[in-house]
Design an enzyme around this catalytic site. Structure first.
Site, PDB file in Angstrom:
ATOM      1  N   GLU A  55       5.426   8.233   2.083  1.00 52.15           N
ATOM      2  CA  GLU A  55       4.019   8.613   2.135  1.00 52.15           C
ATOM      3  C   GLU A  55       3.916  10.027   2.701  1.00 52.15           C
ATOM      4  O   GLU A  55       4.180  10.250   3.879  1.00 52.15           O
ATOM      5  CB  GLU A  55       3.298   7.609   3.043  1.00 52.15           C
ATOM      6  CG  GLU A  55       1.820   7.623   2.908  1.00 52.15           C
ATOM      7  CD  GLU A  55       1.156   6.609   3.824  1.00 52.15           C
ATOM      8  OE1 GLU A  55       1.585   6.470   4.985  1.00 52.15           O
ATOM      9  OE2 GLU A  55       0.192   5.978   3.373  1.00 52.15           O
ATOM     10  N   CYS A  93      -4.571   6.085   2.385  1.00 46.82           N
ATOM     11  CA  CYS A  93      -3.586   5.037   2.058  1.00 46.82           C
ATOM     12  C   CYS A  93      -3.520   4.841   0.552  1.00 46.82           C
ATOM     13  O   CYS A  93      -2.478   4.515   0.004  1.00 46.82           O
ATOM     14  CB  CYS A  93      -3.961   3.740   2.754  1.00 46.82           C
ATOM     15  SG  CYS A  93      -5.596   3.141   2.318  1.00 46.82           S
ATOM     16  N   GLU A 101      -3.084  -3.471   7.451  1.00 45.08           N
ATOM     17  CA  GLU A 101      -3.363  -2.607   6.288  1.00 45.08           C
ATOM     18  C   GLU A 101      -2.581  -1.326   6.519  1.00 45.08           C
ATOM     19  O   GLU A 101      -2.937  -0.526   7.395  1.00 45.08           O
ATOM     20  CB  GLU A 101      -4.864  -2.289   6.205  1.00 45.08           C
ATOM     21  CG  GLU A 101      -5.753  -3.487   5.961  1.00 45.08           C
ATOM     22  CD  GLU A 101      -5.634  -4.024   4.555  1.00 45.08           C
ATOM     23  OE1 GLU A 101      -5.212  -3.278   3.647  1.00 45.08           O
ATOM     24  OE2 GLU A 101      -5.938  -5.219   4.363  1.00 45.08           O
ATOM     25  N   LYS A 147     -10.319  -0.477  19.324  1.00 45.72           N
ATOM     26  CA  LYS A 147      -9.755   0.806  19.755  1.00 45.72           C
ATOM     27  C   LYS A 147      -9.672   1.747  18.546  1.00 45.72           C
ATOM     28  O   LYS A 147      -8.866   1.544  17.638  1.00 45.72           O
ATOM     29  CB  LYS A 147      -8.338   0.648  20.330  1.00 45.72           C
ATOM     30  CG  LYS A 147      -7.907   1.924  21.044  1.00 45.72           C
ATOM     31  CD  LYS A 147      -6.425   2.072  21.204  1.00 45.72           C
ATOM     32  CE  LYS A 147      -5.749   2.737  20.072  1.00 45.72           C
ATOM     33  NZ  LYS A 147      -6.181   4.135  19.816  1.00 45.72           N
TER      34      LYS A 147
HETATM   35  P1  NAD Z   1      -1.072   5.266  13.279  1.00 48.20           P
HETATM   36  O1  NAD Z   1      -0.267   4.085  12.928  1.00 48.20           O
HETATM   37  O2  NAD Z   1      -0.389   6.419  13.901  1.00 48.20           O
HETATM   38  O3  NAD Z   1      -2.249   4.871  14.306  1.00 48.20           O
HETATM   39  C1  NAD Z   1      -3.227   3.904  13.976  1.00 48.20           C
HETATM   40  C2  NAD Z   1      -3.827   3.325  15.252  1.00 48.20           C
HETATM   41  O4  NAD Z   1      -2.810   2.598  15.961  1.00 48.20           O
HETATM   42  C3  NAD Z   1      -4.368   4.366  16.224  1.00 48.20           C
HETATM   43  O5  NAD Z   1      -5.565   3.870  16.782  1.00 48.20           O
HETATM   44  C4  NAD Z   1      -3.278   4.433  17.290  1.00 48.20           C
HETATM   45  O6  NAD Z   1      -3.737   4.854  18.550  1.00 48.20           O
HETATM   46  C5  NAD Z   1      -2.825   2.986  17.326  1.00 48.20           C
HETATM   47  N1  NAD Z   1      -1.483   2.743  17.881  1.00 48.20           N
HETATM   48  C6  NAD Z   1      -0.423   3.588  17.877  1.00 48.20           C
HETATM   49  N2  NAD Z   1       0.646   2.981  18.468  1.00 48.20           N
HETATM   50  C7  NAD Z   1       0.245   1.743  18.843  1.00 48.20           C
HETATM   51  C8  NAD Z   1       0.881   0.638  19.495  1.00 48.20           C
HETATM   52  N3  NAD Z   1       2.155   0.683  19.882  1.00 48.20           N
HETATM   53  N4  NAD Z   1       0.168  -0.485  19.717  1.00 48.20           N
HETATM   54  C9  NAD Z   1      -1.124  -0.575  19.314  1.00 48.20           C
HETATM   55  N5  NAD Z   1      -1.782   0.444  18.708  1.00 48.20           N
HETATM   56  C10 NAD Z   1      -1.107   1.583  18.462  1.00 48.20           C
HETATM   57  O7  NAD Z   1      -1.828   5.671  11.926  1.00 48.20           O
HETATM   58  P2  NAD Z   1      -2.731   6.942  11.646  1.00 48.20           P
HETATM   59  O8  NAD Z   1      -1.839   8.141  11.613  1.00 48.20           O
HETATM   60  O9  NAD Z   1      -3.912   6.927  12.547  1.00 48.20           O
HETATM   61  O10 NAD Z   1      -3.261   6.618  10.163  1.00 48.20           O
HETATM   62  C11 NAD Z   1      -2.557   6.943   9.023  1.00 48.20           C
HETATM   63  C12 NAD Z   1      -1.844   5.726   8.456  1.00 48.20           C
HETATM   64  O11 NAD Z   1      -2.784   4.688   8.208  1.00 48.20           O
HETATM   65  C13 NAD Z   1      -1.193   5.997   7.106  1.00 48.20           C
HETATM   66  O12 NAD Z   1       0.088   5.436   7.062  1.00 48.20           O
HETATM   67  C14 NAD Z   1      -2.116   5.284   6.102  1.00 48.20           C
HETATM   68  O13 NAD Z   1      -1.514   4.905   4.907  1.00 48.20           O
HETATM   69  C15 NAD Z   1      -2.573   4.126   6.907  1.00 48.20           C
HETATM   70  N6  NAD Z   1      -3.822   3.599   6.350  1.00 48.20           N
HETATM   71  C16 NAD Z   1      -3.798   2.419   5.653  1.00 48.20           C
HETATM   72  C17 NAD Z   1      -4.970   1.923   5.078  1.00 48.20           C
HETATM   73  C18 NAD Z   1      -4.985   0.620   4.317  1.00 48.20           C
HETATM   74  O14 NAD Z   1      -6.073   0.066   4.130  1.00 48.20           O
HETATM   75  N7  NAD Z   1      -3.860   0.108   3.870  1.00 48.20           N
HETATM   76  C19 NAD Z   1      -6.165   2.626   5.234  1.00 48.20           C
HETATM   77  C20 NAD Z   1      -6.147   3.830   5.944  1.00 48.20           C
HETATM   78  C21 NAD Z   1      -4.975   4.290   6.510  1.00 48.20           C
END
Ligand code: NAD
Length: 507
Positions: free
Chosen positions: A401, A301, A267, A192
């Site tokens: 962040e 991130c 992650e 997804k």
């Molecule tokens: P997010 O957590 O809002 O969403 C990520 C994904 O999770 C999306 O596909 C979303 O639809 C899904 N999601 C949301 N609620 C869910 C639930 N209850 N159950 C299952 N799936 C769900 O994150 P974002 O805003 O898309 O991305 C930014 C974040 O990602 C930042 O915090 C960043 O640091 C982190 N990030 C981490 C890394 C790493 O490798 N550590 C890399 C890139 C981004």
């Protein structure tokens, strides 16, 4: 603002029609049952980029059932590693053939510069090739010293059905840090993508068909986390969830998955420091700080969102970074000269600005920027390169962040103090050290609580080098040998040789 480098609207053609994305389930492209869709407008141009099927739990259910059936059939999980590797290599070639069309839609959906999207899509092909090589390396152990009548064997097997949930900031790159490794291990998957950036994942689905991947091995469901993602984390038929995204959602997923004790790899976010000592190569350090904070508009991130600088050089470093910041090209992502593009949504733009306002109210001083940026000819949301000095460790901007082009400058006097500031964080994703003294570097590397420590560099990465976070930056590892092994289950065989054991039941 006039002293910044701003790239105004380019003459590049925008798409006339949106890209249409559908679910990919059991080898078939499908609309949602009642035909519901949702639209994505580009954050830089406001143009209609994509229209995607809006998934519901029933779509996730169908995809999970298809992945389970494919796994249990052995069509992928039980074929030789060499056969899996050949498919992954074909996918890598197809990605390279499709860089331009995938990069364009990645840029339009995310707002990131087109040159960066091209690098990310073509660079992802290397992740697929590396994973293909790993597919042929899976082996366990043998124990030949347990006695003449005993042979022990430890097998590594694919873990099963894996749910892959990805964020919007590096849609294709992060998918490629997970999917080819899961496939190399022999797993089947349900993917997804973020609701904001679904299209390169759909395009990859087309390439997987062309590469000859059997039906049901990869399934793609489009839509929101609550509607689609939550079933992917709770369903009995799913064996593992690998998630990249916010720490908040990571905790929700971890709790949801615990009900069926699935394996979870996370992650998550970071508040990554670069520590700079007076004996550092100041020119290189200032350049890396500038890159570290503005790359991907700070929506990364690994964003180097705080620097911890020795107080003797704090003014010099700040002034250098401010001067360099003015030369970084912010503006239209479609212009190849642009280095920093748009902010993902207006809500997120507001959140970044709130952090800056709160920091100023708490006593931080703006050395550069500090507000939205107007790019001539574009109506989308952009934020100025922003440097804040006088930031203290208790301020929210030093701890949370921000996910924007906003740098916080903190200072230290001793190595112990620098390490204490580095580790004074709930996150532990990455950290950096700048010094020409190898002893300083090594001591910092050993004591920093971070999954990756960069020494006299920032954000260098390779498929071979495992990545992941300590503390609330995550659990488990991604890419490299250790990332690959996350997708493997271990099975022990104890094999008796001959009938040498006395019966337990006595006559
Ligand atoms: P997010 O957590 O809002 O969403 C990520 C994904 O999770 C999306 O596909 C979303 O639809 C899904 N999601 C949301 N609620 C869910 C639930 N209850 N159950 C299952 N799936 C769900 O994150 P974002 O805003 O898309 O991305 C930014 C974040 O990602 C930042 O915090 C960043 O640091 C982190 N990030 C981490 C890394 C790493 O490798 N550590 C890399 C890139 C981004």
């Amino acid at each position: 603002m006039t002293e910044l480098t701003i790239i105004s609207a380019s003459s590049a053609a925008l798409p006339r029609e949106p890209f249409l994305g559908r679910h990919f389930i059991g080898g078939e492209w499908r609309d949602s049952p009642a035909g519901e869709t949702y639209d994505r407008l580009s954050p830089a141009h406001g143009v209609h980029v994509s229209r995607s099927a809006l998934g519901a739990a029933s779509d996730a259910e169908a995809a999970i059932v298809a992945a389970r059936k494919a796994f249990d059939s052995g069509v992928w999980s039980r074929i030789p590693g060499k056969a899996r590797a050949l498919v992954l290599l074909r996918v890598a070639d197809l990605i390279e053939e499709n860089v331009e069309r995938m990069a364009l839609i990645e840029t339009l959906e995310t707002g990131k510069p087109i040159t960066q999207s091209r690098n990310e899509v073509s660079g992802a092909a290397d992740l697929w090739r590396y994973a293909a090589a790993l597919a042929r390396t899976v082996h366990g152990d043998s124990h030949n010293t347990l006695g003449d009548d005993m042979l022990g064997i430890v097998l590594k097997e694919p873990i099963g059905v894996v749910s892959i949930i990805t964020p919007w900031n590096f849609p294709f790159w992060i998918l490629s840090q997970k999917l080819p490794f899961a496939l190399a291990a022999g797993c089947t998957t349900v993917v997804k993508p973020s609701e904001m950036t679904p299209s390169t994942t759909v395009m990859l689905g087309e390439l997987l068909v062309e590469a000859g991947l059997p039906a049901g091995v990869v399934n793609i469901v489009l839509g929101y986390g609550g509607d689609v993602g939550s079933l992917m984390t709770t369903h009995d038929a799913v064996d593992m969830v690998t998630f990249t995204g916010s720490t908040l959602v990571g905790k929700t997923i971890s709790a949801a998955a615990s009900k069926t004790l699935k394996k979870v790899a996370l992650e998550l976010g970071g508040k990554n420091p670069q520590v700079i000592f007076p004996d550092a190569d100041i020119e290189s350090a200032a350049d890396a700080v500038t890159f570290g904070i503005y790359f991907n508009t700070g929506q990364c991130c690994n964003s180097g969102s705080r620097i911890i600088v020795h107080e003797d050089i704090a003014d010099e470093i700040t002034e250098r970074v401010v001067a360099l910041s003015k030369k970084v090209a912010f503006g239209d992502p479609l212009d190849p000269k642009t280095q920093v593009g748009a902010i993902i949504t207006t809500q997120h733009q507001g959140k970044i600005d709130d952090y800056v306002r709160a920091a100023v109210a708490a006593g931080a001083e703006i050395a550069l920027g500090g507000g939205p940026l107007v790019v001539p000819g574009l109506g989308g949301q952009f934020y100025q390169p922003t440097v804040l000095r006088g930031v203290t460790p208790e301020m929210a901007i030093a701890r949370e962040e921000v996910f924007g082009p906003v740098l916080s400058v903190l200072t230290f006097r001793t190595l112990d103090e620098a390490i204490a500031l580095t580790n004074d964080a709930t996150y532990g994703l990455s950290a950096g050290i700048w010094s020409e003294n190898v002893h300083t570097c090594l001591e910092f590397c050993r004591r920093a609580q971070a999954g990756t420590v960069w020494t006299n560099t920032w954000m260098d990465g390779f498929p071979e080098l495992t990545f992941g976070g300590m503390k609330q930056s995550g659990a488990g590892r991604e890419i490299g040998k250790y990332g690959f092994e996350e997708f493997l289950e271990i099975k022990t065989l104890a094999m008796r040789v001959g009938r040498t054991r006395d019966n337990w039941v006595r006559d």
